[in-house]
Design a protein around this motif. Structure first.
Motif, mmCIF file in Angstrom:
data_model
loop_
_atom_site.group_PDB
_atom_site.id
_atom_site.type_symbol
_atom_site.label_atom_id
_atom_site.label_comp_id
_atom_site.label_asym_id
_atom_site.label_seq_id
_atom_site.Cartn_x
_atom_site.Cartn_y
_atom_site.Cartn_z
ATOM 1 N N SER A 7 0.829 -1.198 0.000
ATOM 2 C CA SER A 7 0.000 0.000 0.000
ATOM 3 C C SER A 7 0.870 1.256 0.000
ATOM 4 O O SER A 7 2.088 1.193 0.117
ATOM 5 C CB SER A 7 -0.923 -0.009 1.211
ATOM 6 N N GLN B 132 -10.762 12.184 4.492
ATOM 7 C CA GLN B 132 -11.906 11.553 5.140
ATOM 8 C C GLN B 132 -13.073 12.518 5.244
ATOM 9 O O GLN B 132 -14.213 12.174 4.953
ATOM 10 C CB GLN B 132 -11.480 11.089 6.539
ATOM 11 N N LEU C 120 -14.416 13.258 1.686
ATOM 12 C CA LEU C 120 -15.010 12.052 1.116
ATOM 13 C C LEU C 120 -16.406 11.828 1.695
ATOM 14 O O LEU C 120 -17.340 11.453 0.990
ATOM 15 C CB LEU C 120 -14.110 10.857 1.423
ATOM 16 N N ASN C 121 -16.543 12.088 3.000
ATOM 17 C CA ASN C 121 -17.859 11.949 3.620
ATOM 18 C C ASN C 121 -18.880 12.875 2.974
ATOM 19 O O ASN C 121 -20.044 12.538 2.859
ATOM 20 C CB ASN C 121 -17.775 12.234 5.118
ATOM 21 N N ARG D 2 -20.167 11.457 -0.213
ATOM 22 C CA ARG D 2 -21.064 10.326 0.000
ATOM 23 C C ARG D 2 -22.355 10.747 0.678
ATOM 24 O O ARG D 2 -23.242 9.923 0.885
ATOM 25 C CB ARG D 2 -20.376 9.296 0.898
ATOM 26 N N GLU E 140 -35.566 -5.950 2.759
ATOM 27 C CA GLU E 140 -34.925 -5.741 1.461
ATOM 28 C C GLU E 140 -35.870 -5.952 0.288
ATOM 29 O O GLU E 140 -35.557 -5.586 -0.830
ATOM 30 C CB GLU E 140 -33.722 -6.683 1.313
ATOM 31 N N GLU F 249 -30.393 -0.973 -2.086
ATOM 32 C CA GLU F 249 -29.429 -1.987 -2.493
ATOM 33 C C GLU F 249 -28.833 -1.633 -3.851
ATOM 34 O O GLU F 249 -27.632 -1.723 -4.067
ATOM 35 C CB GLU F 249 -30.099 -3.357 -2.540
ATOM 36 N N GLU G 277 -26.464 1.335 -3.545
ATOM 37 C CA GLU G 277 -25.217 0.961 -2.876
ATOM 38 C C GLU G 277 -24.321 0.136 -3.782
ATOM 39 O O GLU G 277 -23.103 0.322 -3.805
ATOM 40 C CB GLU G 277 -25.524 0.183 -1.591
ATOM 41 N N GLU G 278 -24.927 -0.765 -4.514
ATOM 42 C CA GLU G 278 -24.125 -1.566 -5.447
ATOM 43 C C GLU G 278 -23.590 -0.673 -6.552
ATOM 44 O O GLU G 278 -22.456 -0.809 -6.985
ATOM 45 C CB GLU G 278 -24.975 -2.684 -6.058
ATOM 46 N N GLN H 259 -22.871 2.569 -6.576
ATOM 47 C CA GLN H 259 -21.789 3.487 -6.239
ATOM 48 C C GLN H 259 -20.452 2.765 -6.126
ATOM 49 O O GLN H 259 -19.404 3.382 -6.216
ATOM 50 C CB GLN H 259 -22.102 4.248 -4.958
ATOM 51 N N ASP H 260 -20.487 1.467 -5.935
ATOM 52 C CA ASP H 260 -19.227 0.730 -5.856
ATOM 53 C C ASP H 260 -18.968 -0.134 -7.080
ATOM 54 O O ASP H 260 -18.018 -0.889 -7.122
ATOM 55 C CB ASP H 260 -19.207 -0.143 -4.596
ATOM 56 N N ILE I 242 -8.396 7.211 -6.212
ATOM 57 C CA ILE I 242 -9.587 7.736 -5.567
ATOM 58 C C ILE I 242 -10.415 8.619 -6.508
ATOM 59 O O ILE I 242 -11.606 8.828 -6.308
ATOM 60 C CB ILE I 242 -9.218 8.500 -4.271
ATOM 61 N N PRO J 117 -13.748 6.730 -8.305
ATOM 62 C CA PRO J 117 -14.825 6.404 -7.358
ATOM 63 C C PRO J 117 -15.497 7.653 -6.789
ATOM 64 O O PRO J 117 -16.694 7.650 -6.549
ATOM 65 C CB PRO J 117 -14.109 5.630 -6.250
ATOM 66 N N VAL K 250 -19.506 8.247 -7.012
ATOM 67 C CA VAL K 250 -20.398 8.284 -5.852
ATOM 68 C C VAL K 250 -21.142 9.619 -5.793
ATOM 69 O O VAL K 250 -22.332 9.665 -5.463
ATOM 70 C CB VAL K 250 -19.631 7.978 -4.548
#
Lengths: 618, 76
Positions: A65, A101, A104-105, A108, A206, A215, A218-219, A221-222, A273, A276, A280
Motif C-alpha cells: 500500500s 476523510q 469524502l464523507n 457520500r 430488502e 441496495e 449501494e451496489e 456506487q461501488d 480515488i 470512485p 459516488v
C-alpha cells in the motif's frame, strides 16, 4: 497498543503539527537548533507510528500500500538525519488523510441521507390487541401495523383502515403529498404527513421498493467500469514498481536521498480515488431526485447516447384519455352539462370517465328511456328533455343542425387527434368535447433539452395507428414517429438501430410490456418505476413519471463522465509533473512532493463534489 | 451450511483499505473467496461463508485485527 495508536491518529496529527511549528519557531526566533532537531525527531517518530502500523498490516496480507512507500521514505530520511523532511512528510500524509476523510464523507452524503431514511421501528399489533413498538427487522409479511402522523411507513403494505396523506419523496424524489385511504398501497420509507393508518405488511426489509432502491444505489456506487478495473489492476503493480525503481536508483547512484524521494513522488493516491469519487457524487445527486443510475459503466454509455427511443403511451403521454378541448353553443349550458354528466355517469365507455373528470361537480338528474345507439352513442330522456350524447354520426341521425362554427371546431379537434363527444338537448347542439391521450406536461420542452444535450434522434414507437402517432410526433417535435408496432417490432427496431446503423440507443419506457426493449437497448430507462421488473432490467430508473428528470439524468451522466476524465487527468498529470521536476530541477524534495500529492487528492475529491450540486440548466 | 453475511464497517476512506480487508478475508478458511465484495463507498463487506467451518465472529475478528471497526453484521 496498535489499535490505540490508530484510534488516536487525529490527535497524533495535531501533536506532530504543533511540534513542527514549535521547532521552527525556536529556530527562527532564538536560533536554538537543539530544540528544533528534537522537536522534529519526536514529531517524526510519533507521526510515523500509525503509518508504519498500517503498512505492516497491509504487507501481512500481501498488499503493497501507499503506507509502505511512505514508511520506507520516512525511515530513509530519518536515517539520513534529515529530520525536517521526515517530520513534515509524515505530518502532511496524516493531515491529508484527515482532510480526505472529511471531504469524502461529503461526496457520500447524498446517498447516506437516502439510506438513513430507512425506517427503524414499527408499531405492531400483538395478540392481546395492543400496538407495541418493535424493531423493523421483526416485522413479518401479514403483520398488522399502525402508522401515526409524522412516522415513517415501516414496510410496503396495504391500508386496512384510516386516511391520511403521505410524502413519497423517499420513493419518487418528489415531495408532493399523496392521499391514502382503505386499499391504497403504501411504501416503506415514505412519511405520513397527517392522519393515522392501519396497514398490513405485504413486503418487508430488502424486498420493499425502498429496500431495493437502497441496495441498487449501494451496489451502483461501488460498481466498477472497465477503466476503473484497469486502474485497480494497474495500481496493484504500480506501488511495487515504484518500490523497485527506487531500489534501482539507489543501486546505481548510491544516492539514498533521491531513492526515498521517488518513493514519495510515486504515490498513486489521486488516481485510485479520483474515479470512485466522481461516481459516488454523481449517483448520489441522481438518487436524491429519484434518478437511479446503475453504476459507472451505465454512466459512461449513457453519456454517449445519440438516439433516444420512446414508448408513446404512458411515457410521452399520460396513458389515460382526458378532455383536451371544450366548446359551448347556445344557452342553458349548466343544465346541459348536468344532463351530460347524468348520462355518462351510467356509462362504462372509456371516454365517459374523461368527460366526468372534466365536468367535475354538477347537479345530477334522473335518466330515463336510455337507448344505446351502436357506433354512435346514447340517447335518453333527462328532466323531460331528449338528450343525445355521442359522435357526429349520431348528431346527423338525430337531425341536429351543425352550424358553421361547430363544423369548423369539429374539423380542428379531429385534426388534433381527438375523439369527439357531442351533446345535444332537444335537437340543439350544446357541447362539443375533444378527448385524447394527452402528452405529458412540458414534454416538448424536455425533449428539446435532450436535443441540446446532444441527442440527435428522438424516436417514438407506438402500438397506436399511424395517424395518432404522427399528430403526437409533430406536436412534440420528434425526428421520427412509428405507429402500429407490437412489442416485438419495437425491440427489432432498436436492434436494427444498434447493429446496422451503429447508434448508441437509449430506450425509455414504463416497463409494463416493453422489458425486451429495455434490456436490448444500450441504455434501458424505466420511467415511473416501482415495478420490480423495471428496476431489475433497466440501467436507469426514474422513480416518477416526470419527463423533466430525463434531461437531468442525461446531463448528470455527461457531467459525471466528464468529471471522471478530469480526475484521471489531474492524477496522471501531477505524477508526471512531479517526476519530471525531480529529474530536471533542483528544488524538488520529499516535502514538496508530499504537499503536491496530498493537494492533488483533495483536488480530485473537491472536483467530484461539484457533482452533488449539479443542476440541469433549462 | 453456506450463509451470506453483510457487515457494515466504519467509514472507509482509502481505496487501499478495501484491498487490505479483501486480502485479510481471502486468507480465512471457510470463506467463499469469489463471493467477497468490499464496497468502498458504502463501507460494507458482503461475503458467503461456510457456517460449519468458520463462525461470523472469526470473520469480524479478522477485520477488527486489521484496525477497522465492524459496526453491524447481518447473516442470512
Amino acid at each position: 497498543m496498535q489499535h490505540q495508536i490508530l484510534r488516536n491518529k487525529n490527535k497524533i496529527t495535531v501533536i506532530s503539527g504543533v511540534l513542527i511549528a514549535l521547532g521552527f519557531l525556536s529556530l527562527w526566533t532564538v536560533g536554538n537548533e537543539l530544540v528544533f532537531e528534537w522537536a522534529l525527531i519526536i514529531a517524526s517518530i510519533l507521526g510515523a507510528a500509525p503509518i508504519a502500523i498500517q503498512a505492516y498490516q497491509a504487507l501481512k496480507v500481501k498488499v503493497v500500500s501507499i503506507d509502505v512507500l511512505v514508511t520506507l521514505a520516512v525511515t530513509g530520511a530519518f536515517l539520513l538525519r534529515n529530520f525536517e523532511e521526515s517530520a513534515i512528510v509524515t505530518f502532511l500524509f496524516l493531515f491529508g488523510a484527515y482532510l480526505e476523510q472529511r471531504t469524502l464523507n461529503k461526496t457520500r452524503s447524498a446517498i447516506k441521507e437516502l439510506t438513513e431514511m430507512a425506517p427503524e421501528s414499527a408499531l405492531k399489533l400483538m395478540d392481546d390487541g395492543e400496538y407495541v413498538e418493535v424493531e423493523v427487522d421483526e416485522v413479518e409479511v401479514g403483520d398488522v401495523l399502525l402508522v401515526k402522523t409524522g412516522a415513517k411507513v415501516p414496510v410496503d403494505g396495504t391500508v386496512l383502515s384510516g386516511e391520511g396523506s403521505i410524502n413519497e419523496a423517499g420513493i419518487t424524489g418528489e415531495s408532493i403529498p399523496v392521499g391514502k385511504e382503505k386499499e391504497s398501497k403504501v411504501y416503506a420509507g415514505t412519511i405520513l404527513d397527517n392522519g393515522t393508518l392501519q396497514i398490513v405488511a405485504d413486503r418487508v426489509g430488502e424486498d420493499t421498493t425502498f429496500g431495493k432502491i437502497i441496495e441498487l444505489v449501494e451496489e451502483a456506487q461501488d460498481s466498477k467500469s472497465e477503466a476503473e478495473r484497469f486502474i485497480d489492476r494497474f495500481s496493484r503493480y504500480y506501488t511495487p514498481a515504484v518500490l523497485l525503481i527506487a531500489f534501482i536508483v539507489w543501486l546505481f547512484s548510491r544516492d539514498i536521498a533521491s531513492a526515498v524521494t521517488i518513493l514519495v513522488l510515486g504515490c498513486p493516491g489521486a488516481l485510485v480515488i479520483g474515479v470512485p469519487v466522481s461516481n459516488v457524487a454523481g449517483i448520489g445527486n441522481g438518487a436524491r431526485r429519484g434518478i437511479l443510475l446503475k453504476g459507472s459503466e451505465v454512466i459512461g454509455d449513457f453519456s454517449r447516447v445519440d438516439t433516444m427511443v420512446f414508448d408513446k403511451t404512458g411515457t410521452l403521454t399520460m396513458g389515460a384519455p382526458a378532455v383536451s378541448a371544450v366548446e359551448y353553443y347556445g344557452e342553458n349550458i349548466p343544465e346541459a352539462l348536468g344532463y351530460l354528466a347524468s348520462i355518462e355517469r351510467e356509462s362504462d365507455h372509456p371516454l365517459a370517465k374523461a368527460v366526468l373528470d372534466e365536468i367535475g361537480e354538477t347537479e345530477y338528474s334522473v335518466v330515463e328511456n336510455t337507448e344505446v345507439v351502436k357506433g354512435g352513442g346514447i340517447v335518453a330522456t333527462v328532466n323531460g328533455h331528449r338528450v343525445a350524447v355521442g359522435n357526429v354520426a349520431l348528431m346527423v341521425k338525430e337531425n341536429v343542425v351543425l352550424n358553421e362554427k361547430a363544423q369548423a371546431d369539429i374539423a380542428r379537434l379531429e385534426r388534433q387527434g381527438n375523439s369527439l363527444v357531442l351533446s345535444a338537448v332537444d335537437g340543439e347542439l350544446k357541447i362539443l368535447m375533444g378527448v385524447r391521450d394527452q402528452t405529458r406536461p412540458g414534454a416538448k420542452e424536455h425533449l428539446q433539452e435532450l436535443k441540446k444535450l446532444g441527442v440527435k434522434h428522438l424516436v417514438m414507437l407506438s402500438g397506436d395507428n399511424q395517424g395518432t402517432v404522427d399528430i403526437v410526433g409533430r406536436e412534440l417535435g420528434l425526428t421520427e414517429a412509428h405507429g402500429n408496432m407490437l412489442p416485438e417490432d419495437k425491440s427489432a427496431f432498436i436492434k436494427r438501430l444498434i447493429e446496422q446503423e451503429g447508434r448508441i440507443v437509449a430506450f425509455v419506457g414504463d416497463g409494463v410490456n416493453d422489458s425486451p426493449s429495455l434490456a436490448l437497448a444500450n441504455i434501458g430507462i424505466a420511467m415511473g418505476g416501482g415495478t420490480d421488473v423495471a428496476i431489475e432490467t433497466s440501467d436507469v430508473v426514474l422513480m416518477n413519471s416526470n419527463l423533466g428528470h430525463l434531461p437531468h439524468a442525461l446531463g448528470l451522466a455527461k457531467a459525471t463522465a466528464r468529471n471522471m476524465k478530469q480526475n484521471i487527468l489531474i492524477a496522471v498529470g501531477v505524477v508526471l509533473v512531479l517526476i519530471s521536476a525531480l529529474i530536471f530541477s533542483d528544488w524538488m524534495n520529499m516535502s514538496i512532493g508530499m504537499l503536491v500529492h496530498e493537494g492533488s487528492i483533495l483536488a480530485v475529491i473537491l472536483n467530484g463534489m461539484r457533482l452533488l450540486s449539479y443542476r440541469q440548466k433549462a | 451450511m453456506m450463509k451470506a453475511a453483510t457487515l457494515q464497517l466504519e467509514t472507509l476512506t482509502c481505496p487501499s483499505c478495501a484491498a487490505k480487508i479483501e486480502g485479510a478475508l481471502k486468507s480465512l478458511n471457510g470463506v467463499d473467496q469469489g463471493s467477497i465484495k468490499v464496497l468502498f463507498n458504502s463501507s460494507k463487506v458482503k461475503l458467503n461463508f461456510d457456517a460449519d467451518t468458520i463462525a461470523l465472529d472469526d470473520i469480524t475478528q479478522a477485520i477488527t485485527k486489521m484496525g477497522y471497526i465492524v459496526e453491524k453484521s447481518v447473516v442470512k
